[in-house]
Design an enzyme around this catalytic site. Structure first.
Site, PDB file in Angstrom:
ATOM      1  N   GLY A  34       1.060  -1.840   0.258  1.00  7.20           N
ATOM      2  CA  GLY A  34       0.080   0.157   0.166  1.00  7.20           C
ATOM      3  C   GLY A  34       0.748   1.523  -0.170  1.00  7.20           C
ATOM      4  O   GLY A  34       2.071   1.307   0.675  1.00  7.20           O
ATOM      5  N   GLY A  41       6.227  -1.543   3.800  1.00  5.69           N
ATOM      6  CA  GLY A  41       5.570  -2.407   4.982  1.00  5.69           C
ATOM      7  C   GLY A  41       5.970  -4.030   5.371  1.00  5.69           C
ATOM      8  O   GLY A  41       7.009  -4.771   4.634  1.00  5.69           O
ATOM      9  N   GLY A  85       5.274  -7.182   4.714  1.00 10.29           N
ATOM     10  CA  GLY A  85       4.646  -7.879   3.469  1.00 10.29           C
ATOM     11  C   GLY A  85       6.174  -8.319   2.893  1.00 10.29           C
ATOM     12  O   GLY A  85       6.813  -8.504   2.249  1.00 10.29           O
ATOM     13  N   THR A  87       5.036   2.794   5.810  1.00  6.97           N
ATOM     14  CA  THR A  87       2.965   2.761   6.261  1.00  6.97           C
ATOM     15  C   THR A  87       2.324   3.569   6.681  1.00  6.97           C
ATOM     16  O   THR A  87       3.062   3.896   8.142  1.00  6.97           O
ATOM     17  CB  THR A  87       2.905   0.405   6.577  1.00  6.97           C
ATOM     18  OG1 THR A  87       1.120   1.045   6.569  1.00  6.97           O
ATOM     19  CG2 THR A  87       4.134   0.602   7.923  1.00  6.97           C
ATOM     20  N   ASP A 125       0.791   2.446   8.755  1.00  6.51           N
ATOM     21  CA  ASP A 125       0.220   1.577  10.281  1.00  6.51           C
ATOM     22  C   ASP A 125       0.774   2.032  11.324  1.00  6.51           C
ATOM     23  O   ASP A 125       0.726   1.148  12.123  1.00  6.51           O
ATOM     24  CB  ASP A 125       0.056   0.017   9.630  1.00  6.51           C
ATOM     25  CG  ASP A 125      -0.948   0.181   8.553  1.00  6.51           C
ATOM     26  OD1 ASP A 125      -2.233   0.970   8.345  1.00  6.51           O
ATOM     27  OD2 ASP A 125      -1.117  -0.707   7.866  1.00  6.51           O
ATOM     28  N   GLY A 173      -5.366   0.815   9.380  1.00 11.11           N
ATOM     29  CA  GLY A 173      -4.142   0.230  10.546  1.00 11.11           C
ATOM     30  C   GLY A 173      -4.063  -0.852  10.643  1.00 11.11           C
ATOM     31  O   GLY A 173      -3.331  -1.637  11.333  1.00 11.11           O
ATOM     32  N   HIS A 174      -4.570  -1.731   9.622  1.00  9.76           N
ATOM     33  CA  HIS A 174      -4.922  -3.011   9.604  1.00  9.76           C
ATOM     34  C   HIS A 174      -5.056  -4.334  10.809  1.00  9.76           C
ATOM     35  O   HIS A 174      -6.101  -4.112  11.738  1.00  9.76           O
ATOM     36  CB  HIS A 174      -3.882  -3.791   9.092  1.00  9.76           C
ATOM     37  CG  HIS A 174      -3.505  -4.967   8.165  1.00  9.76           C
ATOM     38  ND1 HIS A 174      -3.747  -5.642   7.956  1.00  9.76           N
ATOM     39  CD2 HIS A 174      -2.531  -5.867   8.142  1.00  9.76           C
ATOM     40  CE1 HIS A 174      -4.363  -6.675   7.302  1.00  9.76           C
ATOM     41  NE2 HIS A 174      -2.714  -6.950   7.395  1.00  9.76           N
ATOM     42  N   ARG A 192      -4.053   7.529   3.186  1.00 10.92           N
ATOM     43  CA  ARG A 192      -2.783   7.301   2.538  1.00 10.92           C
ATOM     44  C   ARG A 192      -2.326   8.464   1.914  1.00 10.92           C
ATOM     45  O   ARG A 192      -1.507   8.574   0.774  1.00 10.92           O
ATOM     46  CB  ARG A 192      -2.457   6.047   1.370  1.00 10.92           C
ATOM     47  CG  ARG A 192      -3.254   5.022   2.766  1.00 10.92           C
ATOM     48  CD  ARG A 192      -2.839   3.517   2.401  1.00 10.92           C
ATOM     49  NE  ARG A 192      -2.120   3.559   0.522  1.00 10.92           N
ATOM     50  CZ  ARG A 192      -3.286   2.096   0.299  1.00 10.92           C
ATOM     51  NH1 ARG A 192      -3.508   1.273   1.325  1.00 10.92           N
ATOM     52  NH2 ARG A 192      -3.462   2.634  -1.460  1.00 10.92           N
TER      53      ARG A 192
HETATM   54  O1  F6P Z   1      -0.947  -1.345   4.993  1.00 13.27           O
HETATM   55  C1  F6P Z   1      -1.670   0.014   4.748  1.00 13.27           C
HETATM   56  C2  F6P Z   1      -3.603   0.324   4.682  1.00 13.27           C
HETATM   57  O2  F6P Z   1      -3.660   0.989   4.144  1.00 13.27           O
HETATM   58  C3  F6P Z   1      -3.797  -0.981   5.960  1.00 13.27           C
HETATM   59  O3  F6P Z   1      -3.708   0.392   6.577  1.00 13.27           O
HETATM   60  C4  F6P Z   1      -5.403  -1.006   5.096  1.00 13.27           C
HETATM   61  O4  F6P Z   1      -5.776  -2.202   5.983  1.00 13.27           O
HETATM   62  C5  F6P Z   1      -4.721  -1.298   3.869  1.00 13.27           C
HETATM   63  O5  F6P Z   1      -3.561  -1.096   3.336  1.00 13.27           O
HETATM   64  C6  F6P Z   1      -5.992  -1.130   3.307  1.00 13.27           C
HETATM   65  O6  F6P Z   1      -5.393  -1.945   1.640  1.00 13.27           O
HETATM   66  P1  F6P Z   1      -5.973  -1.669  -0.535  1.00 13.27           P
HETATM   67  O7  F6P Z   1      -5.256  -0.469  -0.653  1.00 13.27           O
HETATM   68  O8  F6P Z   1      -5.759  -2.420  -0.562  1.00 13.27           O
HETATM   69  O9  F6P Z   1      -7.329  -1.526   0.127  1.00 13.27           O
END
Ligand code: F6P
Length: 358
Positions: free
Chosen positions: A10, A111, A113, A134, A136, A179-180, A284
């Site tokens: 992300g 981040g 992963g 990140t 998060d 914040g996952h 983000r």
């Molecule tokens: O890791 C950053 C993050 O924004 C997390 O907080 C959230 O769970 C995830 O990415 C959302 O992912 P995507 O952009 O794939 O919807």
């Protein structure tokens, strides 16, 4: 020197600011004798040898430009040994690209992963320097990640905006922060934005306690109540489930996310009007805040310095306000959770903020 860069997972606000610092520092220190290979869309670009040569000029606006000029994507670590659709084996292909360009090292801005994949590439013999990206703030081994302070700023301003309309209407607002699996963003933004209730995955909640906190607000004469909930928050009952049971429960859930579950329950258990607010991916987005620009620049400088010293297999980090480097194999795959008994939580409780548990 010949170095590679990629941004993975992300995105966040300070990716370009970090790359700017790497490119500017290495260019300056090597008297413009460094070649930069920016791989496109994360590890995908490394697998498929898709890249663009970067120069300082590409990153002139890096401090204020959110997103990533290289593009990004998610390549789950779990699937790293599964071939691509066309049969390409990812890890050997990445090694081949690295070797083909005769890179001295690869900077990975990612981040959790992405750090696991970076560590795998380290094990395969590549010179890796990882940088903690990140919103998060869940990367183990560093107190801070870039993207985090900008996200807090956005959520805090979001609470500010919601509060005026919530007050006018005398409503309860359940606001969901990203914040996952961790609660750093809601914890910090909740305190900064004056939330009445903060719900984070590290402190499972009890609906009755949330209701009590909101009723207490009312008796104190507050017209609005703000419940800031982490996207990964879970109830005490849910916390007792196995991973598999919890996944099955989520799959059956009718509401799109936890904020809606809490809002539904609050409407059922109180006589209040309840609304949901979702800052979503704006957390983000946009330009990095000043603190992120500063930290991203510090990370970039530290990473460039490590490359010049030939120190690889590390994650650039900050501990107790000081920049440092930690071994990649010690941090890869580990999540940094909020300590439920830590200072920030204690302070918040001390001033009456509820975490929905007591
Ligand atoms: O890791 C950053 C993050 O924004 C997390 O907080 C959230 O769970 C995830 O990415 C959302 O992912 P995507 O952009 O794939 O919807």
């Amino acid at each position: 020197m010949r170095v590679g860069l990629l941004t993975s997972g992300g995105d966040c606000q300070a990716l370009n600011a970090t790359m700017r610092a790497i490119v500017q520092t290495l260019s300056y220190q090597t008297h413009e004798q460094t070649e930069f290979y920016g791989f496109l869309d994360g590890y995908h670009g490394l697998v498929c040898n898709q890249y663009k040569r970067l120069t300082k000029q590409d990153l002139l606006d890096g401090l204020i430009q959110g997103g990533t000029i290289l593009g990004t994507s998610r390549m789950p670590f779990k699937q790293i040994d599964e071939p691509m659709e066309d049969g390409t084996r990812k890890v050997p292909a990445m090694i081949q690209t690295y070797q083909q360009h005769k890179l001295d090292c690869l900077f990975v801005l990612g981040g959790n992963g992405s750090t696991k994949t970076a560590n795998r590439l380290r094990e395969e013999g590549l010179n890796i320097i990882a940088l903690p990206k990140t919103i998060d703030n869940d990367t183990w081994g560093t107190d801070l990640t870039f993207g985090f302070t900008s996200a807090i700023e956005i959520v805090t301003r979001y609470i500010d905006d919601i509060r005026t309309t919530a007050t006018s209407h005398g409503r309860v607002f359940v606001i969901e922060a990203m914040g996952h699996k961790v609660g750093w963003i809601p914890l910090y933004a909740g305190i900064a934005g004056g939330a009445d209730v903060i719900l984070i995955p590290e402190i499972p909640y009890d609906m009755k306690r949330i209701v009590a906190a909101i009723e207490h607000d009312q008796t104190e004469g507050e017209r609005a109540s703000i419940v800031l909930v982490a996207e990964g928050a879970l109830s005490k009952a849910e916390a007792k489930l196995t991973k598999k049971e919890y996944k099955a429960l989520l799959a059956k859930r009718e509401e799109p996310s936890v904020a809606y579950v809490i809002a539904r329950e609050l409407e059922r258990l109180t006589d209040r009007e309840v609304r949901v607010g979702l800052p979503g991916h704006s957390q983000r987005g946009g330009a990095p805040d000043a603190q992120d620009r500063l930290f991203a620049t510090q990370c970039g400088i530290e990473a460039a310095e490590a490359a010049l010293e030939g120190k690889y297999g590390i994650l650039v980090a900050q501990k107790k306000g000081k920049m440092c480097r930690v071994p990649l194999d010690e941090v890869a795959g580990k999540l940094k959770y909020v300590n439920p008994k830590g200072e920030m939580v204690k302070e918040a409780r001390y001033m009456g903020i509820s975490f929905g548990d007591a």
